[in-house]
Design a protein around this motif. Structure first.
Motif, PDB file in Angstrom:
ATOM      1  N   LEU A 200       0.800  -1.212   0.000  1.00 15.95           N
ATOM      2  CA  LEU A 200       0.000   0.000   0.000  1.00 15.95           C
ATOM      3  C   LEU A 200       0.840   1.272   0.000  1.00 15.95           C
ATOM      4  O   LEU A 200       0.402   2.311  -0.507  1.00 15.95           O
ATOM      5  N   ASP A 201       2.050   1.186   0.574  1.00 17.43           N
ATOM      6  CA  ASP A 201       2.893   2.391   0.638  1.00 17.43           C
ATOM      7  C   ASP A 201       4.370   2.033   0.509  1.00 17.43           C
ATOM      8  O   ASP A 201       5.189   2.360   1.361  1.00 17.43           O
ATOM      9  N   PRO A 202       4.742   1.349  -0.576  1.00 16.58           N
ATOM     10  CA  PRO A 202       6.138   0.909  -0.695  1.00 16.58           C
ATOM     11  C   PRO A 202       7.118   2.070  -0.742  1.00 16.58           C
ATOM     12  O   PRO A 202       8.244   1.964  -0.241  1.00 16.58           O
ATOM     13  N   GLY A 203       6.708   3.184  -1.346  1.00 15.24           N
ATOM     14  CA  GLY A 203       7.616   4.318  -1.440  1.00 15.24           C
ATOM     15  C   GLY A 203       7.771   5.084  -0.148  1.00 15.24           C
ATOM     16  O   GLY A 203       8.674   5.918  -0.015  1.00 15.24           O
ATOM     17  N   GLY A 204       6.894   4.832   0.809  1.00 13.00           N
ATOM     18  CA  GLY A 204       6.981   5.530   2.079  1.00 13.00           C
ATOM     19  C   GLY A 204       7.973   4.917   3.042  1.00 13.00           C
ATOM     20  O   GLY A 204       8.255   5.498   4.090  1.00 13.00           O
ATOM     21  N   GLY A 205       8.474   3.745   2.700  1.00 12.95           N
ATOM     22  CA  GLY A 205       9.417   3.083   3.590  1.00 12.95           C
ATOM     23  C   GLY A 205      10.850   3.199   3.100  1.00 12.95           C
ATOM     24  O   GLY A 205      11.119   3.602   1.964  1.00 12.95           O
ATOM     25  N   VAL A 247       5.986  -6.020   5.120  1.00 17.42           N
ATOM     26  CA  VAL A 247       6.432  -4.818   5.813  1.00 17.42           C
ATOM     27  C   VAL A 247       7.835  -4.444   5.333  1.00 17.42           C
ATOM     28  O   VAL A 247       8.752  -5.274   5.378  1.00 17.42           O
ATOM     29  N   VAL A 248       7.984  -3.219   4.839  1.00  8.40           N
ATOM     30  CA  VAL A 248       9.323  -2.731   4.516  1.00  8.40           C
ATOM     31  C   VAL A 248      10.134  -2.692   5.814  1.00  8.40           C
ATOM     32  O   VAL A 248       9.702  -2.066   6.797  1.00  8.40           O
ATOM     33  N   PRO A 249      11.277  -3.378   5.878  1.00 11.76           N
ATOM     34  CA  PRO A 249      11.973  -3.533   7.163  1.00 11.76           C
ATOM     35  C   PRO A 249      12.642  -2.245   7.634  1.00 11.76           C
ATOM     36  O   PRO A 249      13.313  -1.554   6.863  1.00 11.76           O
ATOM     37  N   ALA A 250      12.458  -1.971   8.905  1.00 16.55           N
ATOM     38  CA  ALA A 250      13.036  -0.766   9.500  1.00 16.55           C
ATOM     39  C   ALA A 250      14.385  -1.028  10.164  1.00 16.55           C
ATOM     40  O   ALA A 250      15.083  -0.081  10.545  1.00 16.55           O
ATOM     41  N   HIS A 251      14.763  -2.296  10.315  1.00 15.43           N
ATOM     42  CA  HIS A 251      16.017  -2.601  11.007  1.00 15.43           C
ATOM     43  C   HIS A 251      16.670  -3.817  10.366  1.00 15.43           C
ATOM     44  O   HIS A 251      15.984  -4.779   9.982  1.00 15.43           O
ATOM     45  N   ALA A 252      17.985  -3.776  10.270  1.00 16.12           N
ATOM     46  CA  ALA A 252      18.770  -4.924   9.803  1.00 16.12           C
ATOM     47  C   ALA A 252      20.179  -4.788  10.351  1.00 16.12           C
ATOM     48  O   ALA A 252      20.668  -3.670  10.579  1.00 16.12           O
ATOM     49  N   GLU A 253      20.829  -5.913  10.585  1.00 17.00           N
ATOM     50  CA  GLU A 253      22.199  -5.867  11.077  1.00 17.00           C
ATOM     51  C   GLU A 253      22.954  -7.123  10.680  1.00 17.00           C
ATOM     52  O   GLU A 253      22.361  -8.166  10.366  1.00 17.00           O
ATOM     53  N   ALA A 254      24.257  -7.011  10.674  1.00 19.04           N
ATOM     54  CA  ALA A 254      25.131  -8.142  10.358  1.00 19.04           C
ATOM     55  C   ALA A 254      26.353  -8.075  11.253  1.00 19.04           C
ATOM     56  O   ALA A 254      26.840  -6.986  11.595  1.00 19.04           O
ATOM     57  N   GLU A 255      26.840  -9.242  11.661  1.00 12.69           N
ATOM     58  CA  GLU A 255      28.089  -9.322  12.407  1.00 12.69           C
ATOM     59  C   GLU A 255      29.177  -9.797  11.467  1.00 12.69           C
ATOM     60  O   GLU A 255      29.006 -10.795  10.754  1.00 12.69           O
ATOM     61  N   GLY A 272      38.242   2.602   6.630  1.00 10.48           N
ATOM     62  CA  GLY A 272      37.278   2.561   5.541  1.00 10.48           C
ATOM     63  C   GLY A 272      35.886   2.150   6.000  1.00 10.48           C
ATOM     64  O   GLY A 272      34.875   2.704   5.552  1.00 10.48           O
ATOM     65  N   LEU A 273      35.827   1.205   6.918  1.00  8.40           N
ATOM     66  CA  LEU A 273      34.533   0.767   7.438  1.00  8.40           C
ATOM     67  C   LEU A 273      33.855   1.871   8.259  1.00  8.40           C
ATOM     68  O   LEU A 273      32.642   2.072   8.159  1.00  8.40           O
ATOM     69  N   ARG A 274      34.647   2.569   9.030  1.00  6.63           N
ATOM     70  CA  ARG A 274      34.067   3.659   9.829  1.00  6.63           C
ATOM     71  C   ARG A 274      33.621   4.833   8.957  1.00  6.63           C
ATOM     72  O   ARG A 274      32.814   5.665   9.392  1.00  6.63           O
ATOM     73  N   ALA A 275      34.137   4.882   7.744  1.00  7.39           N
ATOM     74  CA  ALA A 275      33.776   5.973   6.834  1.00  7.39           C
ATOM     75  C   ALA A 275      32.560   5.644   5.967  1.00  7.39           C
ATOM     76  O   ALA A 275      32.131   6.485   5.172  1.00  7.39           O
ATOM     77  N   LEU A 276      32.004   4.441   6.095  1.00  3.86           N
ATOM     78  CA  LEU A 276      30.827   4.081   5.293  1.00  3.86           C
ATOM     79  C   LEU A 276      29.669   5.035   5.598  1.00  3.86           C
ATOM     80  O   LEU A 276      29.448   5.426   6.744  1.00  3.86           O
ATOM     81  N   ARG A 277      28.908   5.387   4.554  1.00  3.25           N
ATOM     82  CA  ARG A 277      27.770   6.275   4.705  1.00  3.25           C
ATOM     83  C   ARG A 277      26.543   5.647   4.049  1.00  3.25           C
ATOM     84  O   ARG A 277      26.670   4.889   3.080  1.00  3.25           O
ATOM     85  N   PRO A 278      25.340   5.946   4.537  1.00  5.22           N
ATOM     86  CA  PRO A 278      24.123   5.374   3.933  1.00  5.22           C
ATOM     87  C   PRO A 278      23.987   5.755   2.462  1.00  5.22           C
ATOM     88  O   PRO A 278      24.360   6.859   2.053  1.00  5.22           O
ATOM     89  N   ILE A 279      23.451   4.829   1.687  1.00  9.12           N
ATOM     90  CA  ILE A 279      23.200   5.060   0.266  1.00  9.12           C
ATOM     91  C   ILE A 279      21.821   5.669   0.064  1.00  9.12           C
ATOM     92  O   ILE A 279      21.632   6.561  -0.763  1.00  9.12           O
ATOM     93  N   ARG A 280      20.858   5.221   0.848  1.00  9.48           N
ATOM     94  CA  ARG A 280      19.467   5.662   0.694  1.00  9.48           C
ATOM     95  C   ARG A 280      19.180   6.875   1.583  1.00  9.48           C
ATOM     96  O   ARG A 280      19.496   6.844   2.774  1.00  9.48           O
ATOM     97  N   PRO A 281      18.580   7.918   1.027  1.00 17.36           N
ATOM     98  CA  PRO A 281      18.203   9.076   1.855  1.00 17.36           C
ATOM     99  C   PRO A 281      17.291   8.639   2.999  1.00 17.36           C
ATOM    100  O   PRO A 281      16.349   7.870   2.801  1.00 17.36           O
TER     101      PRO A 281
END
Length: 378
Positions: A200-205, A247-255, A272-281
């Motif tokens: 119903l609202d895929p673009g909202g997530g 449900v468009v997921p609001a949380h994810a993590e990896a070890e 380099g890992l600490r310098a990673l930045r989000p791709i999606r606004p």
């Protein structure tokens, strides 16, 4: 066949054989971060070290108690490093890894990694009583298997003023000592997105899972960069997130587990890992360090110390050499400082962290002979 009964734990240290000493330690199951179990085994070790003439200090921590013992002698102390925790949960002795002695082979949880190494230290120290010997300092921590989160500062304190260091982890499969270890860092990559209805609202997530997948791709590119001076081992060990397919997921993590051969590669990758930045606004990204052991590259002082040990071994008919190891341990924290260090002084065997865990009694006694000789030397 089975060895003598567990009542050996209650006997005086001086009246126990090396095998009985090992059995007593293995019978006390000590999974990491179980402070009660650590207290039980440290109490036994403290009594044994006092019985060989050492001054003992028990250091409490969030992980449980650690042990420091000082045996007075000549010169700056040799530091002996070990741990009393194992990867095995309570009940292993009556389950997958029972205590068994079959000829030269002894089996049980922690028998190889590394309670047999603790016996080597103690039995050699017992032989020094009434004889001239080097000063000895001992540190036994209770959280090595989980990255030593509460013992790092204590280990650092124990290195002050020492002449050399011996770690009592298991050796290479051929019995060689470990001189140099890969650095080891565990990270958690955490992504926060925004939940919405997937139809119903895929673009909202904002899909935290999609963002995590792309970030893991960036991690792979980073660790595989041919411009890095050394090899990197990278393993995504766990991954999770989301709640339902609609449900468009609001949380994810990896070890993520990383292994480094040299300090410069380690520095470049971690930066380099600490310098990673989000791709999606609108997405948020966090990098959390769970544990870190710096890479230990063999130094000239390590090589000299190994040569001294090998020369002593040759005088009693033992052949010994050393080389770097892939796994990390507490000696990473020490060897990386440039202090003369070797590891792997525990007895030969195999099956660390596996149901096939076992150690050689013949090798146990050979290591005791060699350590006694090293500590008797002025």
């Amino acid at each position: 066949m089975d060895s003598p009964s567990g009542s050996a734990r209650d006997r005086d240290f001086e009246n126990m054989t090396d095998l009985e000493r090992l059995q007593a330690l293995v019978r006390i199951e000590t999974p990491s971060l179980d402070s009660g179990a650590a207290a039980r085994v440290v109490a036994v070790l403290a009594g044994w070290w006092r019985s060989v003439g050492a001054e003992v200090r028990i250091v409490d921590s969030a992980s449980g108690p650690h042990l420091v013992a000082e045996l007075s002698g000549t010169g700056d102390p040799v530091l002996l490093v070990g741990h009393c925790d194992t990867v095995w949960p309570h009940g292993t002795l009556t389950g997958d890894v029972p205590w068994v002695v079959d000829g030269d082979t002894v089996r049980g949880p922690g028998v190889y990694d590394m309670k047999s190494g603790l016996v080597v230290m103690l039995s050699a120290a017992e032989r020094l009583r009434g004889r001239d010997h080097r000063a000895v300092r001992v540190v036994v921590v209770c959280d090595e298997e989980v990255g030593s989160p509460a013992s790092r500062q204590l280990i650092d304190e124990c290195t002050r003023g020492v002449s050399a260091v011996i770690g009592f982890e298991s050796p290479h499969p051929d019995g060689a000592l470990k001189v140099g270890r890969r650095g080891s860092t565990r990270l958690r990559l955490v992504v926060t997105g925004k939940a919405s209805h997937a139809a119903l609202d895929p673009g909202g997530g904002i899909s935290a899972i999609d963002e995590l997948v792309d970030q893991l791709g960036a991690v792979r590119e980073l660790v595989a960069d041919p411009a890095l001076p050394g090899e990197v081992l990278c393993n995504v060990g766990t991954i999770g997130g989301g709640s339902a397919a609609n449900v468009v997921p609001a949380h994810a993590e990896a070890e993520i587990g990383l292994r480094f051969v040299d300090p410069e590669t380690e520095r470049l990758v971690l930066e380099g890992l600490r310098a990673l930045r989000p791709i999606r606004p609108g997405a948020a990204l966090g990098v959390e360090t769970l544990s870190h052991r710096p890479s230990w590259s063999p130094s000239a002082s390590d090589t000299r110390w190994l040569g001294e040990i090998a020369a002593a071994a040759a005088t009693i008919g033992q052949s010994l050499d050393g080389r770097p190891a892939a796994g990390a341990g507490d000696t990473n924290l020490i060897g990386s400082l440039g202090i003369a260090t070797v590891d792997g002084f525990g007895p030969a065997g195999g099956g660390a962290h596996a149901v096939t865990e076992h150690a050689s009694l013949r090798s146990l006694r050979s290591r005791i002979d060699l350590l006694e000789l090293l500590l008797r030397s002025p």
